[in-house]
Design an enzyme around this catalytic site. Structure first.
Site, PDB file in Angstrom:
ATOM      1  N   ASP A  83      -2.052   4.960  -0.993  1.00  0.00           N
ATOM      2  CA  ASP A  83      -2.919   6.524  -0.886  1.00  0.00           C
ATOM      3  C   ASP A  83      -4.127   6.947  -0.298  1.00  0.00           C
ATOM      4  OD1 ASP A  83      -0.128   7.210  -1.896  1.00  0.00           O
ATOM      5  OD2 ASP A  83      -0.701   7.425  -3.684  1.00  0.00           O
ATOM      6  N   LYS A  94      -4.146   6.691   4.390  1.00  0.00           N
ATOM      7  CA  LYS A  94      -3.479   5.259   5.483  1.00  0.00           C
ATOM      8  C   LYS A  94      -2.481   6.487   7.249  1.00  0.00           C
ATOM      9  CE  LYS A  94      -1.172   2.709   3.528  1.00  0.00           C
ATOM     10  NZ  LYS A  94      -1.793   3.133   2.292  1.00  0.00           N
ATOM     11  N   GLY A  95      -1.524   7.333   6.530  1.00  0.00           N
ATOM     12  CA  GLY A  95      -0.832   7.716   7.546  1.00  0.00           C
ATOM     13  C   GLY A  95      -1.699   8.556   8.649  1.00  0.00           C
ATOM     14  N   GLY A 145       4.917   6.558   1.469  1.00  0.00           N
ATOM     15  CA  GLY A 145       5.362   7.930   1.987  1.00  0.00           C
ATOM     16  C   GLY A 145       3.555   7.778   3.301  1.00  0.00           C
ATOM     17  N   HIS A 146       3.560   7.760   4.003  1.00  0.00           N
ATOM     18  CA  HIS A 146       2.586   8.154   4.953  1.00  0.00           C
ATOM     19  C   HIS A 146       2.768   9.230   5.388  1.00  0.00           C
ATOM     20  CE1 HIS A 146       1.852   3.625   5.540  1.00  0.00           C
ATOM     21  NE2 HIS A 146       1.383   3.721   4.387  1.00  0.00           N
ATOM     22  N   THR A 194       7.684   4.086  -8.398  1.00  0.00           N
ATOM     23  CA  THR A 194       8.423   4.960  -7.737  1.00  0.00           C
ATOM     24  C   THR A 194      10.302   4.633  -8.050  1.00  0.00           C
ATOM     25  OG1 THR A 194       8.921   2.922  -5.767  1.00  0.00           O
ATOM     26  CG2 THR A 194       6.995   4.411  -5.659  1.00  0.00           C
ATOM     27  N   GLN A 227       1.040   1.272   0.625  1.00  0.00           N
ATOM     28  CA  GLN A 227       0.539   0.708  -0.531  1.00  0.00           C
ATOM     29  C   GLN A 227      -1.365  -0.040  -0.467  1.00  0.00           C
ATOM     30  OE1 GLN A 227       3.838  -1.528  -0.415  1.00  0.00           O
ATOM     31  NE2 GLN A 227       4.698   0.779  -0.864  1.00  0.00           N
ATOM     32  N   THR A 243       5.702  10.482  -1.946  1.00  0.00           N
ATOM     33  CA  THR A 243       7.461  10.305  -2.069  1.00  0.00           C
ATOM     34  C   THR A 243       7.756  10.496  -3.554  1.00  0.00           C
ATOM     35  OG1 THR A 243       6.669   8.238  -1.136  1.00  0.00           O
ATOM     36  CG2 THR A 243       8.287   7.991  -2.675  1.00  0.00           C
ATOM     37  N   LEU A 266     -13.171  12.705   3.260  1.00  0.00           N
ATOM     38  CA  LEU A 266     -14.823  13.112   3.134  1.00  0.00           C
ATOM     39  C   LEU A 266     -15.269  14.827   2.936  1.00  0.00           C
ATOM     40  CD1 LEU A 266     -17.558  11.378   2.483  1.00  0.00           C
ATOM     41  CD2 LEU A 266     -17.429  12.142   5.223  1.00  0.00           C
ATOM     42  N   GLY A 272     -10.764  16.176   7.254  1.00  0.00           N
ATOM     43  CA  GLY A 272      -9.582  17.103   7.336  1.00  0.00           C
ATOM     44  C   GLY A 272      -8.085  16.512   7.415  1.00  0.00           C
TER      45      GLY A 272
HETATM   46  P1  IMP Z   1       6.764  -0.170  -6.947  1.00  0.00           P
HETATM   47  O1  IMP Z   1       6.153  -0.414  -5.631  1.00  0.00           O
HETATM   48  O2  IMP Z   1       8.188   1.302  -6.590  1.00  0.00           O
HETATM   49  O3  IMP Z   1       7.604  -1.157  -7.914  1.00  0.00           O
HETATM   50  O4  IMP Z   1       5.652   0.910  -7.874  1.00  0.00           O
HETATM   51  C1  IMP Z   1       4.532  -0.015  -8.244  1.00  0.00           C
HETATM   52  C2  IMP Z   1       3.825   0.465  -8.656  1.00  0.00           C
HETATM   53  O5  IMP Z   1       2.678   0.609  -7.457  1.00  0.00           O
HETATM   54  C3  IMP Z   1       3.196   1.966  -8.613  1.00  0.00           C
HETATM   55  O6  IMP Z   1       2.146   1.812  -9.963  1.00  0.00           O
HETATM   56  C4  IMP Z   1       3.836   2.766  -8.622  1.00  0.00           C
HETATM   57  O7  IMP Z   1       3.183   3.759  -8.701  1.00  0.00           O
HETATM   58  C5  IMP Z   1       2.529   1.955  -7.243  1.00  0.00           C
HETATM   59  N1  IMP Z   1       2.766   1.910  -6.084  1.00  0.00           N
HETATM   60  C6  IMP Z   1       4.378   2.435  -5.361  1.00  0.00           C
HETATM   61  N2  IMP Z   1       3.997   2.532  -3.849  1.00  0.00           N
HETATM   62  C7  IMP Z   1       2.831   3.314  -3.579  1.00  0.00           C
HETATM   63  C8  IMP Z   1       2.132   4.226  -2.097  1.00  0.00           C
HETATM   64  O8  IMP Z   1       2.945   3.917  -1.216  1.00  0.00           O
HETATM   65  N3  IMP Z   1       0.954   4.582  -2.991  1.00  0.00           N
HETATM   66  C9  IMP Z   1       0.969   4.822  -4.315  1.00  0.00           C
HETATM   67  N4  IMP Z   1       1.443   3.876  -4.806  1.00  0.00           N
HETATM   68  C10 IMP Z   1       2.116   3.510  -4.833  1.00  0.00           C
END
Ligand code: IMP
Length: 422
Positions: free
Chosen positions: A12, A15-16, A39-40, A126, A220, A296, A328, A411
Site C-alpha cells: 500500500d 505503487k499504483g 490492489g493498485h 486477504t 505488496q 482490496t 508527502l 496528491g
Molecule cells: P495474503 O497475501 O492474503 O496471504 O496476506 C498476508 C499478509 O499480507 C496480510 O498481512 C495481508 O494484509 C498482507 N497483504 C497482502 N497483500 C497486500 C497488499 O496488496 N497490500 C498490503 N498488504 C497486503
C-alpha cells in the site's frame, strides 16, 4: 532502461500511482508475483480504478501487459477484472497470461479462511487463497493456467487434488464440497482467457532481446516477503527483487534500475509487528488524512511514523537506485515530523532490522524529529519550488538509507508528482 518497481514497506505504498506515472515510457509491463491480494489504485480518465492482477500496462494500447508465471491466478476473478476493464473502453488485446501461472483453486480460498478463523495461524490475510496456492506450488501439487485449456485432463487433476484437500478439510471438521459447479466455471473462464494464454517467459525473453523497455511491477511490499519480511506475518511470495527472476524467467542482467516506493509515513494491514505504529488519536488523524483503508478488503490500515531502520533494510536487500516517496502531502500541516532512526532492545541501541516477528516485537523505536513545512504541496510542480523543510527532510532520509529520492507524490493525480533531477 528496464526498471523494477517494488514496495519498500508493508504494501500500500502507492505503487499504483507510481507505476502509472512511470509506465508511459515502457513497451512491456509485467507482474511477477502475488495475486489478487494486491490492489493498485490508479485514475484513468478521471475515474478511480483498482487493479488486482492486471498490470498497469493495460492503460497503454501499445504496451504489452504480462501476467508472468510467478503470479497466482484465480481465473474467475481475472475474467471479472478483464470485463471491468473492457467496460472502461480498454480492449486488452495487449494482455498476455502465463500458461505456467499457478491456479488459485476453490480449496485454497476455503483453507485460507479456515486457517484465519482458527486460533493456530492468524495472519490477517486477504482471505483470497494466496498462501495455500503457493503452498501447492512448493508441495508440487499445483495446477496451472495451461491446465484449464484441456478440460478432461483438468477434471482428472482437480479430482485427485480434491482427495488431498478433502482429507485436510475433514481434519478441520469441514465437509467436502461438491466441485462440479466450480470446475465448470473454471473451464468456462479458461475458454474466456484462452486467447491471452501463452509462454510469457519466451515472450519476455524475446522482448528483452529486441531491446524493448520492460517495467516489472511489484505487488505488496518488501517487509511482506516470505523470506526477508516480518515472518510469519508475511505474504507467501518473494515481494523483493528476488521474485522478479523466479517469477518471469528473465535473468538479473535484464534489470537496469530498481525504483523503491515508500510512503512518507508507514502503514500496515493485517497482524504482525509494527514498531513505529501510532495507536493514538494522532494515528487516527493520519489514517483519515491519508485515506488509509484497504483497496482490496476495505480494512482500516494501521498507521505510524516512517521507519528508516526498516526502509534502509528494504533499500539494501533490493539494491534500490531511486526512491519514489508518496503521500508527502498527508504531512502538510504537521509542525514536526518524526522518523525512526534506531531500535532499542533491552536497553541497547541497534541499527539493524530484525526480520523475524518475535525479535521485532521486542524493539522500541528511537525517533528523530524533523521540522514540518506547514504548507500545501499539492500544487507544486517543480523541485526548485519545494519548501526548504521538504528539502532537509529528503536529504535526511537519503543520507540515512543510502539511496536518492527521485520522485515525490503530493496528491492522488498522476500530475501531482514532482521529479527531482538535480
Ligand atoms: P495474503 O497475501 O492474503 O496471504 O496476506 C498476508 C499478509 O499480507 C496480510 O498481512 C495481508 O494484509 C498482507 N497483504 C497482502 N497483500 C497486500 C497488499 O496488496 N497490500 C498490503 N498488504 C497486503
Amino acid at each position: 532502461m528496464n526498471t523494477v518497481v517494488l514496495g519498500l514497506q508493508w504494501g500500500d505504498e502507492g505503487k499504483g500511482k507510481a507505476i502509472d506515472y512511470l509506465a508511459g515510457g515502457f513497451d512491456v509491463v509485467t507482474r511477477f508475483q502475488g495475486g489478487h491480494n494486491a490492489g493498485h489504485t490508479v485514475y484513468y480518465r478521471g475515474q478511480k480504478v483498482v487493479l488486482h492482477v492486471l498490470p498497469s500496462g493495460i492503460f497503454y494500447p501499445d504496451c504489452l501487459a504480462v501476467i508472468a508465471s510467478g503470479v497466482v491466478v484465480q481465473p474467475l476473478q481475472l475474467v471479472d477484472e478483464i470485463r471491468n476493464a473492457r467496460a472502461l473502453g480498454l480492449t486488452l488485446q495487449n494482455l498476455a497470461l502465463s500458461e505456467n501461472a499457478p491456479l488459485i483453486l476453490p480449496f485454497h480460498q476455503q483453507l485460507d479462511v479456515i486457517f484465519e478463523d482458527s486460533r493456530y495461524q492468524r495472519i490477517g490475510t486477504t482471505r483470497r487463497g494466496i498462501g495455500p496456492a503457493y503452498e501447492d506450488v512448493v508441495g508440487r501439487r499445483a495446477l496451472f493456467v495451461g491446465d484449464l485449456l484441456h478440460a478432461s485432463a483438468f477434471r482428472g487433476k482437480i479430482a485427485r487434488l480434491a482427495e488431498y484437500y478433502n482429507r485436510l478439510f475433514a481434519a478441520y471438521g469441514h465437509p467436502a464440497e461438491d466441485l462440479e459447479y466450480a470446475v465448470q466455471r473454471y473451464l468456462e473462464a479458461g475458454e474466456f482467457l484462452r486467447p491471452h494464454v501463452t509462454d510469457t517467459t519466451r515472450l519476455l525473453q524475446e522482448s528483452w532481446q529486441e531491446k524493448k523497455k520492460i517495467l516489472f511491477e511489484g505487488a505488496q511490499g518488501s517487509l511482506l516477503d516470505i523470506n526477508l519480511g516480518t515472518y510469519p506475518f508475511v505474504t507467501s511470495s518473494n515481494t523483493t527483487i528476488a521474485g522478479v527472476f523466479s517469477g518471469t524467467g528473465l535473468s538479473p542482467k535484464a534489470v537496469d534500475r530498481v525504483v523503491g516506493i515508500s510512503k512518507a509515513y508507514a502503514t500496515r494491514v493485517g497482524e504482525g509487528p509494527f514498531p513505529s505504529e501510532l495507536k493514538d488519536d494522532f494515528g487516527a488523524l493520519l489514517r483519515a488524512r491519508g485515506n488509509e483503508f484497504g483497496a482490496t478488503t476495505g480494512r482500516p490500515r494501521r498507521v505510524g511514523w516512517l521507519d528508516l531502520v526498516a526502509l534502509k533494510h528494504a533499500v539494501q536487500i533490493n539494491g534500490v537506485d531511486d526512491i519514489f516517496l508518496t503521500k508527502l502531502d498527508v504531512l502538510d500541516d504537521l509542525a514536526e515530523i518524526r522518523v525512526a532512526t534506531a531500535y532499542e532492545v533491552d536497553g541497547e541501541r541497534r541499527a539493524a532490522f530484525p526480520c523475524h516477528a518475535e525479535a521485532l516485537d521486542r524493539v522500541t523505536p528511537v525517533y528523530q524529529a524533523l521540522p514540518g513545512w506547514q504548507c500545501s504541496l499539492g500544487a507544486i510542480e517543480r523541485a526548485q519550488d519545494l519548501p526548504r523543510a521538504v528539502r532537509s527532510y529528503i536529504d535526511f532520509i537519503e543520507t540515512f538509507v543510502g539511496a536518492r529520492i527521485r520522485y515525490l507524490g503530493v496528491g492522488g493525480e498522476r500530475r501531482q508528482t514532482i521529479e527531482i533531477t538535480d
